[in-house]
Scaffold this motif. Structure first.
Motif, short mmCIF file in Angstrom:
data_model
loop_
_atom_site.label_atom_id
_atom_site.label_comp_id
_atom_site.label_asym_id
_atom_site.label_seq_id
_atom_site.Cartn_x
_atom_site.Cartn_y
_atom_site.Cartn_z
N GLY A 180 37.20 45.25 25.77
CA GLY A 180 37.09 43.91 25.18
C GLY A 180 37.58 42.77 26.05
N THR A 181 38.66 43.00 26.83
CA THR A 181 39.22 41.93 27.66
C THR A 181 39.49 42.48 29.05
OG1 THR A 181 40.28 40.94 25.72
CG2 THR A 181 41.07 40.24 27.88
N ILE A 182 39.00 41.76 30.05
CA ILE A 182 39.19 42.14 31.44
C ILE A 182 39.84 40.97 32.17
CG2 ILE A 182 38.06 42.85 33.59
CD1 ILE A 182 35.70 43.84 31.81
N ILE A 183 40.96 41.23 32.80
CA ILE A 183 41.62 40.22 33.62
C ILE A 183 41.21 40.49 35.06
CG2 ILE A 183 43.84 39.24 34.34
CD1 ILE A 183 45.02 40.52 31.76
N ALA A 184 40.53 39.53 35.68
CA ALA A 184 40.05 39.69 37.06
C ALA A 184 40.91 38.81 37.97
CB ALA A 184 38.59 39.28 37.17
N ILE A 185 41.55 39.44 38.97
CA ILE A 185 42.50 38.74 39.83
C ILE A 185 42.05 38.84 41.27
CG2 ILE A 185 44.91 38.64 40.58
CD1 ILE A 185 45.60 40.20 37.95
N ASP A 186 41.80 37.69 41.90
CA ASP A 186 41.39 37.68 43.30
C ASP A 186 41.41 36.24 43.81
OD1 ASP A 186 39.70 37.72 45.76
OD2 ASP A 186 39.26 39.76 45.15
N PRO A 187 41.98 35.98 44.99
CA PRO A 187 42.05 34.60 45.50
C PRO A 187 40.85 34.20 46.35
CG PRO A 187 43.32 36.01 46.94
CD PRO A 187 42.77 36.91 45.84
N ASP A 188 39.96 35.15 46.67
CA ASP A 188 38.99 34.93 47.75
C ASP A 188 37.65 34.40 47.27
OD1 ASP A 188 40.84 35.82 49.60
OD2 ASP A 188 40.14 37.90 49.51
N THR A 189 36.88 33.93 48.27
CA THR A 189 35.48 33.53 48.06
C THR A 189 34.58 34.50 48.83
OG1 THR A 189 35.53 32.04 49.97
CG2 THR A 189 36.08 31.09 47.82
#
Length: 272
Positions: free
Chosen positions: A92-101
């Motif tokens: 149900g909930t996904i936390i996506a963590i990433d600083p990049d392009t």
């Protein structure tokens, strides 16, 4: 006027609720698509998109997945596949963590990358993709680098953390934060034809044992590169481990590392 539950039952096909009916229910009763999905599952019905899950997952288990929050740290080669598979599974909930392009060398393997999206933040692309394929899933995009200092704040709502990083030091920091928060951690690493997967449960310190003496090293992907297929294989195994943890099914890779050699099609289990 029928109640929400009456409306859903009237528009169900047996115990399956078609997507168009879920959308109509959300609009008619001023709900989000996620709220409508939660109601459907609590009623013992199944959104029709998940009907191919039903031979291996019960509706109660599908509801547990819907109520779960998984943090994916890294949205590149591994992370893109992990996020998409979790969303299609119904987490149900996904936390996506990433600083990049996205940059050009991502195009050979990163699921969310495209020529059109070069220069776009990876977490923004992840959010757009999940909104397209399963808008009942809540994706929380966090465009920042994971560190020991911010890790507890970033992961405080997660039930499981999934590793899609590319350096040993960052992975060890992630494992430490997960241990402090008392949450399971699914590790995956890739390089060329090769990959590995393991699960660390709270208190085990498995990753610390695995990388003893290599704390400042980079992942093998920096040396061996990555083709299109290795991330997909290892990410899928990480998602399977995550699903098992969330539902309490099967045998997790507790204290066991699985290494995969796709060149020779060999699989080896190593106890840590």
């Amino acid at each position: 006027m029928p109640s929400l539950e009456e409306f859903i039952r009237e528009h169900a096909d047996g115990d399956l609720v078609p997507w168009r009916s879920q959308v109509e229910a959300a609009g008619r009763f001023s709900l989000t698509l996620a709220e409508a999905e939660g109601t459907i599952l609590k009623m013992g019905l199944l959104p029709a998109r998940y009907q191919r899950n039903r031979q291996m997952l019960t509706i109660d288990q599908q509801l547990r997945l819907f109520r779960s929050t998984v943090a994916v740290i890294g949205c590149g080669g591994l992370g893109g596949y992990i996020i998409e598979e979790l969303a299609r599974l119904g987490v149900g909930t996904i936390i996506a963590i990433d600083p990049d392009t996205f940059v050009e060398h991502n195009l050979n393997r990163q699921l969310f990358s495209s020529l059109r999206l070069l220069g776009q933040a990876k977490v923004e692309a992840a959010a757009a993709r999940i909104a397209e394929i399963n808008p009942a899933v809540t994706l929380i995009p966090l465009r920042e680098a994971f560190t020991r200092d911010n890790g507890q704040e970033l992961l405080r709502y997660a039930h499981v953390a999934v590793d899609a990083l590319d350096s040993v030091s960052a992975r060890l920091e992630l494992a430490d934060v997960c241990d402090a928060l008392n949450i399971p951690f699914v590790h995956g690493a890739i390089g060329g034809w090769y990959g590995q997967v393991l699960t660390q449960l709270p208190g085990e310190r498995t990753l610390e044992k695995l990388y003893a003496g290599r704390e400042d090293g980079t992942g093998i992907e920096k040396r061996l590169g990555n083709p299109s297929f290795t991330p997909a294989v290892i990410a899928s195994m990480e998602v399977a481990e995550t699903c098992k943890i969330l539902l309490g099914l099967g045998r997790q890779r507790k204290g066991r590392k699985l290494t995969i050699n796709l060149l020779d099609m060999d699989v080896e289990e190593i106890f840590i």
